[in-house]
Design a protein around this motif. Structure first.
Motif, PDB file in Angstrom:
ATOM      1  N   ALA A   1      74.027 -24.611  86.132  1.00  0.00           N
ATOM      2  CA  ALA A   1      75.267 -24.738  85.908  1.00  0.00           C
ATOM      3  C   ALA A   1      75.900 -24.496  87.279  1.00  0.00           C
ATOM      4  CB  ALA A   1      75.746 -23.620  85.069  1.00  0.00           C
TER       5      ALA A   1
ATOM      6  N   ALA B   1      70.220 -27.240  82.341  1.00  0.00           N
ATOM      7  CA  ALA B   1      70.676 -27.533  83.593  1.00  0.00           C
ATOM      8  C   ALA B   1      71.323 -26.641  84.402  1.00  0.00           C
ATOM      9  CB  ALA B   1      71.499 -29.141  83.419  1.00  0.00           C
TER      10      ALA B   1
ATOM     11  N   ARG C   1      78.566 -28.100  84.320  1.00  0.00           N
ATOM     12  CA  ARG C   1      77.571 -29.063  84.555  1.00  0.00           C
ATOM     13  C   ARG C   1      77.757 -30.336  84.534  1.00  0.00           C
ATOM     14  NH1 ARG C   1      75.422 -26.935  79.522  1.00  0.00           N
ATOM     15  NH2 ARG C   1      75.621 -28.702  77.951  1.00  0.00           N
TER      16      ARG C   1
END
Length: 220
Positions: free
Chosen positions: A200, A198, A176
């Motif tokens: 990946a 978040a 990420r």
């Protein structure tokens, strides 16, 4: 602005983008041009690797003079006692250099940990234990040499944090990107990002086959 990428480097992957022998490299997992590793992680070690396109940021992360803490989870052969922990904390004479004082403690086996491929080879008559070790330096194979010196050889080694940046929930081969402003300032990650919230990145399709071929026959 600087780019900073967090990658969970799998076991058996070289910490470089090319290899004439055809072994698995970072290129198999990270299709991002013009970024370079900020520090190293041994081929037989796993976990957090930082990559950036900013030379100054790369230097600040990798240079031990900045004393950026690096946190490792270490599976060792045997069950470390307080004497071994005290020796690690004081610093260990490895012959060619004496390690700086560090943080070391016994921890429970991580329940979130993925299986290693290939598996660690165990001896039925010898128990194993887990340590958390925090260094502010980084010599070649330092953690492995330290635990061996105090009588508890390393079986598996994972880096889970470098300074404010954490591995979070990234699986092997996933990555990420940290927001550029945070990367440049070296700010702590937001809680959601540190926890792996978040999206990946996906590893290259050929990575799994190449990594498997490169690992065949390895035990540690």
């Amino acid at each position: 602005m600087a780019r900073l990428i967090l990658l969970n480097k799998p076991y058996g992957v070289l910490c470089q983008f090319t290899d004439e022998a055809g072994r698995a490299t970072l290129k198999d997992y990270l299709p991002v041009p013009d970024v370079y590793a900020a520090g190293r992680l041994d081929t037989d070690s796993e976990g957090l690797l930082l990559l950036t396109d900013d030379g100054a940021l790369q230097h600040r992360i990798a240079d031990p003079r900045h004393k950026l803490p690096k946190t490792y989870l270490v599976q060792v052969e045997g069950e470390p006692d307080e004497a071994a922990l005290a020796a690690l904390r004081r610093g260990v004479d490895l012959g060619d250099f004496h390690t700086r004082p560090c943080e070391a403690r016994v921890v429970a086996e991580p329940g979130w940990l993925w299986p290693r491929d290939p598996p660690v080879r165990f001896r039925k008559t010898v128990p194993t234990g887990w340590l958390e070790i925090v260094l502010r330096e980084g010599r070649n194979r330092q953690v492995r040499r330290m635990t061996a010196k105090v009588g508890f050889p390393t079986l598996r080694l994972l880096r889970v944090a470098i300074g404010p940046w954490r591995l979070g929930e990234l699986l092997p081969g996933q990555w990420r990107e940290v927001p550029a402003a945070d990367a440049a300032a070296g700010r702590e990650q937001p809680a959601g990002l540190a926890a792996g919230a978040a999206p990946a990145g996906r590893r290259a399709p050929r990575a799994a086959g190449r990594a498997e071929a490169s690992r065949r026959g390895r035990t540690r």
